[in-house]
Design a protein around this motif. Structure first.
Motif, PDB file in Angstrom:
ATOM      1  N   SER A  82       0.837  -1.193   0.000  1.00 48.83           N
ATOM      2  CA  SER A  82       0.000   0.000   0.000  1.00 48.83           C
ATOM      3  C   SER A  82       0.878   1.252   0.000  1.00 48.83           C
ATOM      4  N   GLU A  83       0.406   2.297  -0.661  1.00 50.46           N
ATOM      5  CA  GLU A  83       1.208   3.513  -0.838  1.00 50.46           C
ATOM      6  C   GLU A  83       1.505   4.219   0.480  1.00 50.46           C
ATOM      7  N   ASP A  84       0.614   4.053   1.474  1.00 51.85           N
ATOM      8  CA  ASP A  84       0.807   4.780   2.721  1.00 51.85           C
ATOM      9  C   ASP A  84       1.559   3.969   3.774  1.00 51.85           C
ATOM     10  N   ARG A 113       4.220  -2.778  -7.690  1.00 48.80           N
ATOM     11  CA  ARG A 113       4.269  -2.175  -6.355  1.00 48.80           C
ATOM     12  C   ARG A 113       5.401  -2.785  -5.534  1.00 48.80           C
ATOM     13  N   HIS A 116       8.685  -1.176  -6.452  1.00 54.68           N
ATOM     14  CA  HIS A 116       8.857   0.140  -5.833  1.00 54.68           C
ATOM     15  C   HIS A 116       9.075   0.016  -4.324  1.00 54.68           C
ATOM     16  N   ARG A 120      12.177   1.462  -2.143  1.00 53.92           N
ATOM     17  CA  ARG A 120      11.949   2.343  -0.985  1.00 53.92           C
ATOM     18  C   ARG A 120      12.730   1.897   0.239  1.00 53.92           C
TER      19      ARG A 120
END
Length: 299
Positions: A82-84, A113, A116, A120
């Motif tokens: 999830s992005e958050d 995802r 990425h 990160r």
């Protein structure tokens, strides 16, 4: 966040076959670097065991190996992607390793995802391991695997051969497993009869080492004699089809039918069971459904 932590431990990697020695040599070379690693091999071949071996041989040997199962649709993997998601949660893992199991089970969007996510967490100096029981190269040809994720992890690729390609290791594995099972189950089995050993070394093992351990566990629990014999294998390996064909040459389609039936009996006829059977047989789920229909193998 429930998952699996694997701490440094003494491993038992059993076998002398060329394929296994090649995989171990690949682990030893990769251990000198800090790049991501891709482990490929059928279900039950020992991908996590080899990843743990590589982890223990590398600079991460005194840190934790953190395992995430990508095949669980509602597991932790969805939170990570999830992005958050706050990657600082994994500061405790700095210098350790991240093992993503069955990455090919993710959708293409989730694979992107994951790519990425790996980028990160790079500042945390966490080494990335990915594994797949499906052939990533075939998936790439079908455009079913994210190219960026493959390029990210493809520098170090370690393939683990299926048990049917390392038959010379089976007697060693049997001896090791029986010794461990005796301790765990409080038994005193001394070994196999010659007939039982012939059966186990002739079988194709669609579930690989995991299936071998399951078969031996069942035989030890059901038996009460010092040696595992042919009758202790009846009902699992010794279907009438297998008993009648173990020493015979048969048409390929008949062998295929027997292997499909064995895999489905091993993993079950549910959707998840069929997915696992397809991965074990290294075929797509659609191909498995076509063959199940062809041989009328629905439960």
């Amino acid at each position: 966040m429930p998952t699996c932590f694997i701490h440094p431990t003494t491993l038992s990697i059993i076998g002398t076959s060329k394929g296994l020695r090649t995989a171990l040599e690949g682990c030893r070379k990769a251990a000198k670097e800090n790049d991501p690693v891709l482990f490929q091999g059928e279900i039950g071949t020992g991908k996590l065991l080899l990843a743990t071996y590589l982890h223990d041989e590398g600079a991460q040997h005194d840190k934790t190996l953190y395992v995430v199962d990508c095949a669980q649709p509602h597991g932790i993997i969805q939170k990570l992607l999830s992005e958050d998601f706050n990657i600082n949660y994994f500061e405790f893992l700095s210098g350790g390793s991240f093992y993503f199991r069955e990455v090919a089970s993710l959708s293409l969007e989730d694979q992107k995802r994951l790519y990425h996510f790996c980028l990160r967490i790079e500042p945390l100096k966490i080494r990335i391991f990915l594994s797949s029981s499906q052939n990533i190269h075939f998936l790439m040809l079908d455009k079913a695997f994210d190219q960026n994720l493959y390029r990210y992890v493809g520098q170090w690729e370690i393939s683990i051969p299926p048990l049917r390609q390392r038959k010379e290791d089976i007697p060693l594995l049997i001896e090791h497993l029986i010794e461990n099972l005796n301790l765990r189950l409080r038994k005193s089995v001394q070994g196999l009869t010659p007939q039982a050993e012939q059966i186990l070394t002739s079988y194709r093992w669609p579930g690989n080492i995991e299936e071998l351990e399951q078969v031996l566990t069942r035989a030890i629990l059901l038996g009460n004699e010092p040696y595992i014999s042919q009758r202790h294998l009846r009902g699992y390996l010794l279907s009438s089809d297998y008993e009648n064909t173990i020493n015979d040459v048969m048409p390929l389609d008949r062998m295929e039918e027997i292997l499909l039936k064995s895999a489905l009996e091993r993993y079950g006829y549910t959707l998840e069971g069929k997915k696992r059977a397809a991965r074990a047989l290294n075929i797509s789920l659609a191909t498995l459904y076509n063959k199940v229909k062809r041989y009328n193998l629905n439960e």
